[in-house]
Design a protein around this motif. Structure first.
Motif, PDB file in Angstrom:
ATOM      1  N   UNK A   1       0.750  -1.366  -0.272  1.00 57.00           N
ATOM      2  CA  UNK A   1       0.076   0.071  -0.022  1.00 57.00           C
ATOM      3  C   UNK A   1       0.914   1.096   0.122  1.00 57.00           C
ATOM      4  N   UNK A   2       2.300   1.222  -0.255  1.00 57.45           N
ATOM      5  CA  UNK A   2       3.014   2.222  -0.507  1.00 57.45           C
ATOM      6  C   UNK A   2       2.603   3.231  -1.273  1.00 57.45           C
ATOM      7  N   UNK A   3       2.454   4.598  -1.306  1.00 53.25           N
ATOM      8  CA  UNK A   3       1.842   5.500  -2.197  1.00 53.25           C
ATOM      9  C   UNK A   3       3.219   5.709  -3.091  1.00 53.25           C
ATOM     10  N   UNK A   4       3.192   5.222  -4.375  1.00 51.87           N
ATOM     11  CA  UNK A   4       4.156   5.387  -5.324  1.00 51.87           C
ATOM     12  C   UNK A   4       3.562   4.781  -6.531  1.00 51.87           C
TER      13      UNK A   4
ATOM     14  N   UNK B   1       7.380  -5.154  -4.765  1.00 50.30           N
ATOM     15  CA  UNK B   1       7.549  -5.583  -3.743  1.00 50.30           C
ATOM     16  C   UNK B   1       8.125  -7.250  -3.877  1.00 50.30           C
ATOM     17  N   UNK B   2       9.587  -7.286  -3.707  1.00 49.82           N
ATOM     18  CA  UNK B   2      10.052  -8.772  -3.454  1.00 49.82           C
ATOM     19  C   UNK B   2      10.253  -9.072  -2.078  1.00 49.82           C
TER      20      UNK B   2
ATOM     21  N   UNK C   1       7.357  -1.714   9.533  1.00 46.23           N
ATOM     22  CA  UNK C   1       6.271  -0.962   9.116  1.00 46.23           C
ATOM     23  C   UNK C   1       6.835   0.541   8.618  1.00 46.23           C
ATOM     24  N   UNK C   2       6.439   0.665   7.249  1.00 52.24           N
ATOM     25  CA  UNK C   2       6.878   1.732   6.490  1.00 52.24           C
ATOM     26  C   UNK C   2       6.012   2.912   6.427  1.00 52.24           C
TER      27      UNK C   2
END
Length: 480
Positions: free
Chosen positions: A85-88, A93-94, A179-180
Motif C-alpha cells: 500500500x505504499x504511495x508511489x 515488492x520482492x 512498518x513503513x
C-alpha cells in the motif's frame, strides 16, 4: 622499578584519554551543528518538489522494494500488506523467503493467492539456490513477487537474490518486520531527483515499533516503548539518526545506511559486486563497497539522510536477543575495518579514507577497548592510592552530563521536528536517558567486547531468530 614504570605509563595514558575525549566531544558538537544545517537545508529543498506530480506520473523512477524474511510468520501478512500500500506509481515488492522453517511461505501463498511460476532474471550475483518464484493469480497483488530460496545464513545473501530479480533502477532494502510510512518511496526518491551529483544511497530515521498502535499495517499512534530495553533503544536510535546521521549527511560522510530502511542505486550496487554475503555488518559494508567503486572510477557521488521518520521496527525486548544483535554488529564493524584497512588514511579515497573509516576505527571500534582500559587504570590507581579523587569525580560527572545533554537535545529536537509523541512522553524518555549510561551502555559495551572476541577467535556466529511478537493493533471501535 616496575611499579614506577607502570605509573608513568598510566599517567601518559590518562593524557591520551583526555585528548581523545576532547576530540570526541568536538566531533559531537560539530555533528550537532551540521545536523541543524542539514535539517534546514532539507526543509528548503523539499519545498521545491511537488510530491503530487511524483505520485501521479508514471515517468517517476521505478523502485524495487526488497524485504528478506526468515521465520516471520507472526507478522508477515500485515507487513506485506503495508508494503503493497505504499504511495508511489511505479514499484514492486520482492519478498525473499530465506529458507524459513515456520509457516511464513505457506501464509504468503494462502493470503495472496500465489502460484509457482517461471521467472526470467539474470543471475548477476551469486546466492544460495533459489527454489522457486511465486506470483499471484489475483491482479490486486500483481506488484508482489515472492522468492523462495535456501537459507543463506545472512541477510546479504537474501538481498542479493532480490537484486537479481529486481526490475527497476532503484531498490529499497528493508526488513519484513518493519512498518513503513505510506510516503516512504516518495520521500526517499527526492534526493535522487534533485541532487546535482549522483546519489547512490539515501536513508531516513527509524524508530521502535514496540508499543505503537497499528491498523492493517499502518501506523495509527506512535508511542515510546513501555518496556525498558526497547525504550533505551528508542533513545539510542533518535540520538543516532537525528544528530549523528543527519550531521554526517551534511558533510557527505555517511558511514552506513540502516539495513532496516535504505534506497540505493541498483546499477552502482551491482557494479560494486552487491552485498558481501559473508559480512556481519552488511548495511555499512555495502556503503563502503559502493563508495570505493565510485572513487576508484573517479566518479562523484552523494549519500544522504533525510530527517523524516519513515520506518518503525520491532526492537529486541529480551537481553539475550539484544546481546546477540549487538555481538553481530560488533563483529561486523571489526570485520569491515579489517577488510578495508588499506583505505584507512589514504587521501586517494577522500572522505571515505580520511574521515568515515578513521572515525569508525578510532571512535567506535577502539572506544570499547579504551573505555575498559580506563576502568582498569582507575582500579590500579585506587589500589596504589594514586588517584586524584576530585579530578576523577569531576571528569566522571562531566562525561555523564555531556552524554545526558546530548541525548536530551536529540530527544527535544526530534519532538520539535516530528511532533510524533506527546510532550509528557518526551519527558518520560528524557528521564530514561538518565539511566542509559548506568544500565544500558554497560550492556552494549559488554556485547561489543564479546563480538570483537568472537571475531578475533573465529567463533561461528549463530544468527538465531528475532522471535517477533507482532505489533499492537488499534482496538476496534464498536458501532452503535
Amino acid at each position: 622499578m616496575l611499579k614506577n614504570i607502570l605509573l608513568q605509563l598510566f599517567d601518559f595514558y590518562q593524557y591520551l584519554i583526555f585528548i581523545y575525549c576532547l576530540v570526541l566531544f568536538g566531533i559531537y558538537l560539530m555533528l550537532i551543528l551540521s545536523s541543524r544545517a542539514a535539517i534546514s537545508k532539507y526543509k528548503r529543498e523539499s519545498l521545491t518538489v511537488d510530491k503530487d506530480i511524483l505520485l501521479r506520473s508514471y515517468l517517476s523512477p521505478g523502485i524495487s522494494v526488497i524485504a528478506p524474511a526468515y521465520n516471520e510468520g507472526v507478522t508477515i501478512i500485515s507487513n506485506v500488506r503495508s508494503l503493497l500500500t505504499l504511495s508511489y506509481p511505479r514499484f514492486e515488492v520482492i519478498i525473499v523467503n530465506d529458507g524459513s522453517k515456520d509457516d511464513t511461505l505457506n501464509k504468503l501463498i494462502a493470503e495472496f493467492k500465489l502460484i509457482k511460476t517461471d521467472y526470467a532474471c539474470q543471475q548477476e550475483l551469486s546466492t544460495f539456490p533459489v527454489r522457486g518464484y511465486y506470483k499471484s493469480v489475483d491482479r490486486a497483488y500483481q506488484k508482489l513477487l515472492v522468492i523462495d530460496k535456501e537459507n543463506g545464513k545472512t541477510k546479504a545473501d537474501a538481498v542479493n537474490a532480490g537484486l537479481n530479480a529486481a526490475r527497476f533502477p532503484y531498490f529499497l532494502n528493508t526488513d519484513v518486520d518493519c512498518i513503513l510510512d505510506s510516503d516512504t518511496l516518495l520521500e526517499l526518491i527526492q534526493p535522487f531527483i534533485t541532487s546535482h551529483k549522483r546519489v547512490i544511497a539515501v536513508g531516513a530515521t527509524l524508530k521502535m515499533a514496540n508499543s505503537c498502535e497499528f491498523d492493517a499495517g499502518m501506523l495509527v499512534r506512535a508511542k515510546p516503548p513501555k518496556k525498558l530495553l526497547p525504550r533505551f533503544q528508542e533513545i539510542e536510535y533518535i540520538r543516532s539518526f537525528v544528530t549523528g546521521k543527519m550531521g554526517w549527511s551534511y558533510l557527505n560522510a555517511v558511514p552506513n545506511v540502516s539495513g532496516g530502511l535504505g534506497l540505493f542505486d541498483r546499477e552502482v550496487a551491482l557494479k560494486a559486486g552487491g552485498y558481501d554475503r559473508h559480512s556481519f555488518g552488511e548495511d555499512m559494508e555495502i556503503i563502503i563497497r559502493m563508495s570505493q567503486y565510485m572513487l576508484d572510477n573517479k566518479l562523484e557521488y552523494i549519500i544522504k539522510y533525510i530527517p523524516v521518520t519513515l520506518c518503525w521496527t520491532e526492537g529486541p525486548e529480551s537481553l539475550k536477543i539484544l546481546t546477540r544483535q549487538r555481538v553481530r554488529w560488533a563483529r561486523g564493524l571489526l570485520q569491515i575495518i579489517a577488510q578495508y584497512r588499506k583505505i584507512l588514511f589514504r587521501p586517494k579515497y577522500k572522505k571515505l579514507g580520511m574521515l568515515v573509516l578513521p572515525y569508525s576505527f578510532l571512535f567506535e571500534l577502539l572506544a570499547a577497548f579504551i573505555e575498559v582500559g580506563g576502568i582498569f587504570i582507575y582500579i590500579f590507581l585506587i589500589y596504589t592510592d594514586r588517584i586524584d579523587w576530585p579530578f576523577a569525580i569531576i571528569l566522571l560527572l562531566f562525561v555523564y552530563f555531556f552524554s545526558i545533554a546530548l541525548t536530551t537535545l536529540s530527544l527535544v529536537w526530534n519532538q520539535i521536528i516530528f511532533k510524533q509523541y506527546k510532550w509528557h512522553e518526551v519527558l518520560y524518555l528524557c528521564f530514561t536517558a538518565l539511566w542509559e549510561p548506568i544500565i544500558y551502555h554497560p550492556l552494549v559495551l559488554f556485547a561489543s567486547l564479546k563480538g570483537y572476541l568472537f571475531q578475533l577467535t573465529g567463533r561461528q556466529h549463530s544468527w538465531g531468530n528475532m522471535q517477533r511478537k507482532g505489533f499492537v493493533q488499534k482496538p476496534a471501535t464498536s458501532k452503535t
